[in-house]
Design a protein around this motif. Structure first.
Motif, PDB file in Angstrom:
ATOM      1  N   LYS A   1       0.809  -1.210   0.000  1.00  0.00           N
ATOM      2  CA  LYS A   1       0.000   0.000   0.000  1.00  0.00           C
ATOM      3  C   LYS A   1       0.849   1.271   0.000  1.00  0.00           C
ATOM      4  CE  LYS A   1      -4.096  -1.860   0.018  1.00  0.00           C
ATOM      5  NZ  LYS A   1      -5.029  -1.631  -1.136  1.00  0.00           N
ATOM      6  N   ILE A   2       2.175   1.099  -0.121  1.00  0.00           N
ATOM      7  CA  ILE A   2       3.085   2.247  -0.107  1.00  0.00           C
ATOM      8  C   ILE A   2       3.500   2.596  -1.532  1.00  0.00           C
ATOM      9  CG2 ILE A   2       5.344   3.079   0.648  1.00  0.00           C
ATOM     10  CD1 ILE A   2       5.089   1.230   3.071  1.00  0.00           C
ATOM     11  N   CYS A   3       3.397   3.863  -1.864  1.00  0.00           N
ATOM     12  CA  CYS A   3       3.830   4.376  -3.165  1.00  0.00           C
ATOM     13  C   CYS A   3       5.015   5.312  -2.951  1.00  0.00           C
ATOM     14  CB  CYS A   3       2.687   5.124  -3.855  1.00  0.00           C
ATOM     15  SG  CYS A   3       3.162   5.921  -5.410  1.00  0.00           S
ATOM     16  N   LEU A   4       6.133   4.979  -3.573  1.00  0.00           N
ATOM     17  CA  LEU A   4       7.328   5.825  -3.498  1.00  0.00           C
ATOM     18  C   LEU A   4       7.322   6.810  -4.653  1.00  0.00           C
ATOM     19  CD1 LEU A   4      10.177   6.562  -2.451  1.00  0.00           C
ATOM     20  CD2 LEU A   4      11.066   4.718  -3.906  1.00  0.00           C
ATOM     21  N   LEU A   5       7.377   8.099  -4.333  1.00  0.00           N
ATOM     22  CA  LEU A   5       7.472   9.109  -5.386  1.00  0.00           C
ATOM     23  C   LEU A   5       8.923   9.169  -5.825  1.00  0.00           C
ATOM     24  CD1 LEU A   5       4.857  10.472  -6.275  1.00  0.00           C
ATOM     25  CD2 LEU A   5       4.743   9.688  -3.898  1.00  0.00           C
ATOM     26  N   ASP A   6       9.159   8.676  -7.038  1.00  0.00           N
ATOM     27  CA  ASP A   6      10.511   8.391  -7.498  1.00  0.00           C
ATOM     28  C   ASP A   6      10.730   8.978  -8.895  1.00  0.00           C
ATOM     29  OD1 ASP A   6      12.925   7.320  -8.241  1.00  0.00           O
ATOM     30  OD2 ASP A   6      12.342   5.231  -7.969  1.00  0.00           O
ATOM     31  N   PRO A   7      11.672   9.908  -9.048  1.00  0.00           N
ATOM     32  CA  PRO A   7      11.936  10.491 -10.366  1.00  0.00           C
ATOM     33  C   PRO A   7      12.340   9.460 -11.412  1.00  0.00           C
ATOM     34  CG  PRO A   7      13.000  11.789  -8.650  1.00  0.00           C
ATOM     35  CD  PRO A   7      12.495  10.527  -7.992  1.00  0.00           C
ATOM     36  N   ALA A   8      12.824   8.290 -10.959  1.00  0.00           N
ATOM     37  CA  ALA A   8      13.265   7.264 -11.899  1.00  0.00           C
ATOM     38  C   ALA A   8      12.177   6.231 -12.206  1.00  0.00           C
ATOM     39  CB  ALA A   8      14.501   6.547 -11.337  1.00  0.00           C
ATOM     40  N   ALA A   9      10.992   6.395 -11.632  1.00  0.00           N
ATOM     41  CA  ALA A   9       9.915   5.430 -11.876  1.00  0.00           C
ATOM     42  C   ALA A   9       9.453   5.492 -13.330  1.00  0.00           C
ATOM     43  CB  ALA A   9       8.745   5.700 -10.937  1.00  0.00           C
ATOM     44  N   GLU A  10       8.926   4.387 -13.832  1.00  0.00           N
ATOM     45  CA  GLU A  10       8.462   4.343 -15.216  1.00  0.00           C
ATOM     46  C   GLU A  10       7.059   4.917 -15.370  1.00  0.00           C
ATOM     47  OE1 GLU A  10       8.823   0.409 -16.742  1.00  0.00           O
ATOM     48  OE2 GLU A  10      11.002   0.324 -16.466  1.00  0.00           O
ATOM     49  N   ALA A  11       6.203   4.725 -14.373  1.00  0.00           N
ATOM     50  CA  ALA A  11       4.810   5.190 -14.467  1.00  0.00           C
ATOM     51  C   ALA A  11       4.646   6.511 -13.725  1.00  0.00           C
ATOM     52  CB  ALA A  11       3.866   4.146 -13.882  1.00  0.00           C
ATOM     53  N   GLU A  12       3.795   7.376 -14.267  1.00  0.00           N
ATOM     54  CA  GLU A  12       3.525   8.652 -13.606  1.00  0.00           C
ATOM     55  C   GLU A  12       2.316   8.516 -12.682  1.00  0.00           C
ATOM     56  OE1 GLU A  12       3.389  11.832 -16.508  1.00  0.00           O
ATOM     57  OE2 GLU A  12       5.573  11.974 -16.364  1.00  0.00           O
ATOM     58  N   LEU A  13       2.314   9.338 -11.650  1.00  0.00           N
ATOM     59  CA  LEU A  13       1.221   9.319 -10.681  1.00  0.00           C
ATOM     60  C   LEU A  13      -0.090   9.693 -11.366  1.00  0.00           C
ATOM     61  CD1 LEU A  13       0.795   8.995  -7.540  1.00  0.00           C
ATOM     62  CD2 LEU A  13       0.796  11.497  -7.468  1.00  0.00           C
ATOM     63  N   SER A  14      -1.162   8.994 -11.008  1.00  0.00           N
ATOM     64  CA  SER A  14      -2.474   9.270 -11.592  1.00  0.00           C
ATOM     65  C   SER A  14      -3.515   9.331 -10.489  1.00  0.00           C
ATOM     66  CB  SER A  14      -2.853   8.182 -12.601  1.00  0.00           C
ATOM     67  OG  SER A  14      -3.181   6.974 -11.925  1.00  0.00           O
ATOM     68  N   PRO A  15      -4.676   9.938 -10.751  1.00  0.00           N
ATOM     69  CA  PRO A  15      -5.733   9.985  -9.744  1.00  0.00           C
ATOM     70  C   PRO A  15      -6.130   8.617  -9.213  1.00  0.00           C
ATOM     71  CG  PRO A  15      -6.203  11.572 -11.468  1.00  0.00           C
ATOM     72  CD  PRO A  15      -5.007  10.773 -11.935  1.00  0.00           C
ATOM     73  N   ALA A  16      -6.038   7.583 -10.055  1.00  0.00           N
ATOM     74  CA  ALA A  16      -6.407   6.233  -9.624  1.00  0.00           C
ATOM     75  C   ALA A  16      -5.497   5.712  -8.523  1.00  0.00           C
ATOM     76  CB  ALA A  16      -6.379   5.270 -10.816  1.00  0.00           C
ATOM     77  N   ASP A  17      -4.293   6.252  -8.424  1.00  0.00           N
ATOM     78  CA  ASP A  17      -3.359   5.793  -7.395  1.00  0.00           C
ATOM     79  C   ASP A  17      -3.854   6.139  -5.996  1.00  0.00           C
ATOM     80  OD1 ASP A  17      -1.382   4.545  -9.003  1.00  0.00           O
ATOM     81  OD2 ASP A  17      -0.624   6.515  -9.595  1.00  0.00           O
ATOM     82  N   GLY A  18      -4.743   7.104  -5.900  1.00  0.00           N
ATOM     83  CA  GLY A  18      -5.325   7.440  -4.606  1.00  0.00           C
ATOM     84  C   GLY A  18      -6.211   6.332  -4.065  1.00  0.00           C
TER      85      GLY A  18
END
Length: 212
Positions: A82-99
């Protein structure tokens, strides 16, 4: 209506403090994150704070701030998925569904190094799901603000209005360019923590990295 929505789906914001010290810049950012998170109905944890680190009195008294000496791994040992790391190197971008998919949004402090030193790599090794906030470097409070807008207010990342690399007027003869992306406020100015511009002006002779 918006406030009711926020309260129905509260999230936890965690900044893992990746430094043995706490500079004036970070103190202002953490205070701002605490106040805004509290107003939005979110929890804010400042984790991995060394027991030897004394919080500035004003920051310690800020409503919404909870200081944790434990690490993110210890605090949420049973909720890793249930943890999301905000990571500049991640492949996917944050979206409203992630909430809806995550309950904890994790940030590595200090994000705003210039040039970036990829301090988030220390958290990346722990195997958390990662999301990025676009291609531009943000300060920690901006990254949290953008995350809240996306997962709480359901604003797609590309719809947020930004100001990149704003100039700060130091005096009538001198300006300094901030090497970060900021959210554009209702007054068309970059949103910064209260006191940040005064700090920048006061310490204009130092490098930005020295202020953290």
């Amino acid at each position: 209506m918006a406030n009711q929505t926020l309260l129905k789906n509260p999230v936890t914001i965690v900044v893992e403090h990746l430094d043995v010290e706490l500079g004036a810049w970070s103190a202002l950012e953490y205070g701002c994150i605490a106040r805004e998170s509290h107003a939005a109905g979110s929890r804010f944890l400042l984790s991995s704070v060394p027991t030897s680190l004394q919080m500035p009195e004003e920051l310690a008294a800020t409503e919404g701030l909870k200081v944790e000496h434990r690490s993110i791994e210890e605090i949420f040992a049973d909720r890793k998925s249930k943890i999301c790391l905000l990571d500049p190197a991640a492949e996917a971008e944050l979206s409203p569904a992630d909430g809806e998919n995550f309950e904890v949004f994790l940030f590595g402090g200090i994000l705003g190094d210039d040039p970036p030193r990829d301090r988030t790599s220390e958290l990346r090794k722990k195997g958390y799901a990662g999301r990025r906030l676009g291609p531009k470097q943000m300060t920690t409070d901006t990254a949290v603000r953008v995350t809240r807008m996306v997962v709480h207010e359901k604003v797609p990342l590309e719809k947020i209005q930004y100001i990149d690399h704003p100039e700060i007027l130091i005096n009538e003869h001198e300006r300094t360019e901030m090497p970060f992306r900021y959210v554009r406020g209702d007054d068309d100015q970059p949103i910064m923590p209260p006191g940040m511009i005064d700090l920048i002006k006061r310490d204009a002779d130092q490098g930005i990295d020295d202020l953290f």
